[in-house]
Write a protein that holds these residues in place. Structure first.
Motif, PDB file in Angstrom:
ATOM      1  N   THR A 102      -8.811  -0.102  -0.998  1.00 55.74           N
ATOM      2  CA  THR A 102      -8.285   0.379  -2.273  1.00 55.74           C
ATOM      3  C   THR A 102      -9.108  -0.210  -3.409  1.00 55.74           C
ATOM      4  OG1 THR A 102      -6.684  -1.433  -2.511  1.00 55.74           O
ATOM      5  CG2 THR A 102      -5.939   0.547  -1.371  1.00 55.74           C
ATOM      6  N   TYR A 139       0.849  -1.189   0.000  1.00 54.98           N
ATOM      7  CA  TYR A 139       0.000   0.000   0.000  1.00 54.98           C
ATOM      8  C   TYR A 139       0.888   1.243   0.000  1.00 54.98           C
ATOM      9  CZ  TYR A 139      -3.855  -3.108   1.321  1.00 54.98           C
ATOM     10  OH  TYR A 139      -4.787  -4.109   1.359  1.00 54.98           O
ATOM     11  N   ASP A 140       0.358   2.352  -0.542  1.00 57.56           N
ATOM     12  CA  ASP A 140       1.189   3.555  -0.559  1.00 57.56           C
ATOM     13  C   ASP A 140       1.272   4.162   0.841  1.00 57.56           C
ATOM     14  OD1 ASP A 140      -0.738   6.004  -0.385  1.00 57.56           O
ATOM     15  OD2 ASP A 140      -1.641   4.777  -1.955  1.00 57.56           O
ATOM     16  N   LEU A 174      -1.538   6.030   2.820  1.00 52.81           N
ATOM     17  CA  LEU A 174      -2.601   5.222   3.406  1.00 52.81           C
ATOM     18  C   LEU A 174      -2.167   4.530   4.690  1.00 52.81           C
ATOM     19  CD1 LEU A 174      -4.050   3.505   0.189  1.00 52.81           C
ATOM     20  CD2 LEU A 174      -5.256   5.139   1.645  1.00 52.81           C
ATOM     21  N   ILE A 181      -8.219  -0.066   5.734  1.00 56.21           N
ATOM     22  CA  ILE A 181      -7.786   0.503   4.459  1.00 56.21           C
ATOM     23  C   ILE A 181      -8.594  -0.146   3.346  1.00 56.21           C
ATOM     24  CG2 ILE A 181      -5.886   0.768   2.815  1.00 56.21           C
ATOM     25  CD1 ILE A 181      -3.945   0.684   5.148  1.00 56.21           C
ATOM     26  N   GLN A 194      -9.404   5.392  -2.839  1.00 60.26           N
ATOM     27  CA  GLN A 194      -8.824   4.761  -1.654  1.00 60.26           C
ATOM     28  C   GLN A 194      -9.336   5.456  -0.396  1.00 60.26           C
ATOM     29  OE1 GLN A 194      -6.353   6.263  -3.961  1.00 60.26           O
ATOM     30  NE2 GLN A 194      -6.658   4.479  -5.277  1.00 60.26           N
ATOM     31  N   SER A 222      -3.745   3.669  -7.625  1.00 62.57           N
ATOM     32  CA  SER A 222      -3.249   4.683  -6.697  1.00 62.57           C
ATOM     33  C   SER A 222      -2.685   5.840  -7.515  1.00 62.57           C
ATOM     34  CB  SER A 222      -2.155   4.093  -5.807  1.00 62.57           C
ATOM     35  OG  SER A 222      -0.990   3.833  -6.582  1.00 62.57           O
ATOM     36  N   GLY A 234      -9.196   5.537  -9.642  1.00 64.97           N
ATOM     37  CA  GLY A 234      -8.998   4.829  -8.383  1.00 64.97           C
ATOM     38  C   GLY A 234      -9.610   5.589  -7.229  1.00 64.97           C
ATOM     39  N   SER A 288     -16.337   0.021   0.332  1.00 66.66           N
ATOM     40  CA  SER A 288     -15.688  -0.633  -0.806  1.00 66.66           C
ATOM     41  C   SER A 288     -16.653  -0.877  -1.959  1.00 66.66           C
ATOM     42  CB  SER A 288     -15.047  -1.956  -0.366  1.00 66.66           C
ATOM     43  OG  SER A 288     -16.025  -2.855   0.139  1.00 66.66           O
ATOM     44  N   PRO A 332     -11.848  -4.457  -5.588  1.00 67.98           N
ATOM     45  CA  PRO A 332     -11.519  -3.775  -4.333  1.00 67.98           C
ATOM     46  C   PRO A 332     -10.788  -4.698  -3.371  1.00 67.98           C
ATOM     47  CG  PRO A 332     -13.808  -3.386  -4.957  1.00 67.98           C
ATOM     48  CD  PRO A 332     -13.298  -4.472  -5.849  1.00 67.98           C
TER      49      PRO A 332
END
Length: 465
Positions: free
Chosen positions: A358, A215-216, A219, A356, A411, A362, A409, A421, A347
């Motif tokens: 996503t 994950y980035d 987040l 979290i 998130q 991203s 996207g 989601s 998702p």
């Protein structure tokens, strides 16, 4: 030796397998499903469902404990909280039992024949199943492989004794005083956080330089802050080397090359899962592989005619809802329908604290495709519903193309955002643009308003920030 002939044989009754069999039965196909254990697979029995039950129990206990400590801003005070983990596990097992019974009932309702036992291929059309009453031979026109995945262990940390996988962690009847979690992916942090709330002293050992490396960083920051608040020790760029049987000390090599020993009552190894391709006769087939996983096309066909594969055995993303979608599609194809697997968006949810979600690309992924993008981020600190739930940590973020505002996207990180989601996936699947989301009336007060506000922010028209 008994023999059965059928139109469709499904091997494995996890989310992908049982959905495939149910849909096939509903479509009138003569269907047989083989399962060595209980219906529902890893997800229902020792994965998604029991882990979420444990996470909920841990959250409730942590909330009560905070009240007993006089830390509740709501003015609620209690005394003497305690947890009987064995009772918690029994409650979790009852939920699992209800669901496995439900799956069995749905299979029966759809006219699917269930064979209990371990299946092994003889060839691409024939399987032998070792059952309690002897060997069962099944011949099928079409076969679906849905054998799932298994936990990965580490050299020097083979499962057994104090070294456990998520399966054993979800069956513990007492809270370990000292728990070391090897791997800071979603499984490790979900369970590590839960046990920290239940009272364990938790240390997380991660080989990369940050938690949740898939994950980035934007987040994962709220999750890192929450781990610190819970007293969880996180060791990054550290490698677990082995466990001393004498004193249950886990040897860890730190980023500077030094060795450090961590005391542990249990060591939970969560370094990933791999496709389960052993033990069911893969060597009898001529299937193309993608690493350890079975290679499939957009309709889940393997390289052998009449053999399909779905779910974790086909590799990443190893998500139950992906397997379900694949299973439903394959059943309809076998029934003669024209279908393909459109994976525009799948998702993914990480049930950490905060959660979290996503869906789609991203910001970095969108930029890697050479696109100019717009980003809208709305913090829950400005959301009334989040404030009333003491859930101000986190945000919703929307990523869209700069030229036509097509949403690429969405998130979010925050308490309870897993329930958003569906909206995220639907928006991307339906080809929504920023104006579509911004122009949709969202109910107030809800956390879902954060999605509308994020779209407005990307358009330069934010109202509440």
């Amino acid at each position: 030796m008994k023999e059965i002939a059928c139109k469709l044989l499904v091997i494995g009754s996890g989310p992908g397998g049982y959905v495939c069999a149910i849909r096939a039965g509903q479509l009138g196909l003569d269907t047989v499903i083989v399962e060595a254990k209980k219906p529902g697979g890893t997800c229902l029995n020792v994965g998604c469902i029991p882990s979420k039950a444990m996470i909920h129990a841990a959250e409730e206990f942590a909330r009560v404990k905070a009240m007993a400590a006089g830390d509740s801003p709501l003015g609620i005070a209690l005394q003497g909280p305690a947890i009987d983990l064995a009772k918690t596990i029994a409650w979790k097992d009852r939920i699992v039992g209800r669901l496995t019974t439900g799956v069995s009932g749905l299979l029966k309702k759809a006219g699917v024949k269930t064979v209990q036992g371990w299946a092994r291929f003889r060839d691409g059309k024939t399987v032998e199943v070792k059952t309690e009453t002897g060997m069962q031979i099944i011949r099928a026109e079409t076969i679906v492989i849905a054998t799932g995945s298994e936990s990965v262990d580490l050299p020097g940390l083979a499962f057994g004794g104090a070294v456990i996988s998520s399966t054993e962690a979800l069956a513990l009847t007492t809270v370990p005083e000292r728990l070391v979690v090897v791997g800071a992916g979603y499984i490790g942090l979900e369970l590590g956080t839960a046990f920290a709330k239940l009272g364990a002293r938790v240390t997380v050992v991660e080989a990369t330089d940050r938690i949740l490396p898939l994950y980035d960083a934007e987040l994962t920051r709220p999750v890192a802050r929450r781990l610190e608040d819970l007293g969880v020790t996180v060791m990054l760029s550290a490698k677990a080397k082995g466990l001393s049987t004498r004193d249950n000390g886990l040897t860890v090599e730190t980023r500077d090359g030094q060795s450090e020993k961590i005391a542990a009552d249990k060591v939970l190894v969560t370094v990933g899962r791999r496709a389960l391709t052993d033990g069911w006769g893969l060597e009898e087939l001529d299937l193309d592989m993608d690493g350890r996983a079975l290679r499939i096309d957009e309709t889940c066909r393997t390289s052998m005619r009449g053999v399909y594969a779905i779910g974790d055995v086909t590799g990443e993303p190893m998500l139950a809802h992906r397997a379900m979608a694949q299973g439903e599609m394959v059943a309809e194809i076998v029934a003669g329908h024209r279908r393909a697997f459109d994976k525009r968006v799948i998702p993914a949810v990480c049930f950490t604290d905060p959660e979290i979600v996503t869906a789609g690309l991203s910001p970095d992924e969108a930029r890697q495709n050479g696109r100019e993008i717009k980003i809208g981020l709305f913090p829950f600190q400005a959301n009334g519903r989040a404030m009333t739930m003491e859930a101000e940590s986190g945000f919703v973020r929307v990523v869209a193309r700069a030229d036509n505002h097509l949403v690429l996207g969405i998130q979010a990180v925050g308490q309870g955002v897993s329930e958003l989601s569906a909206a995220f996936g639907l928006a991307i699947e339906m080809g929504a643009r920023l104006e579509d989301i911004a122009g949709t009336i969202h109910a107030h007060p809800t956390q879902g308003e954060g999605l509308q506000e994020a779209a407005l922010k990307a358009l330069g028209a934010a109202l509440h920030i």
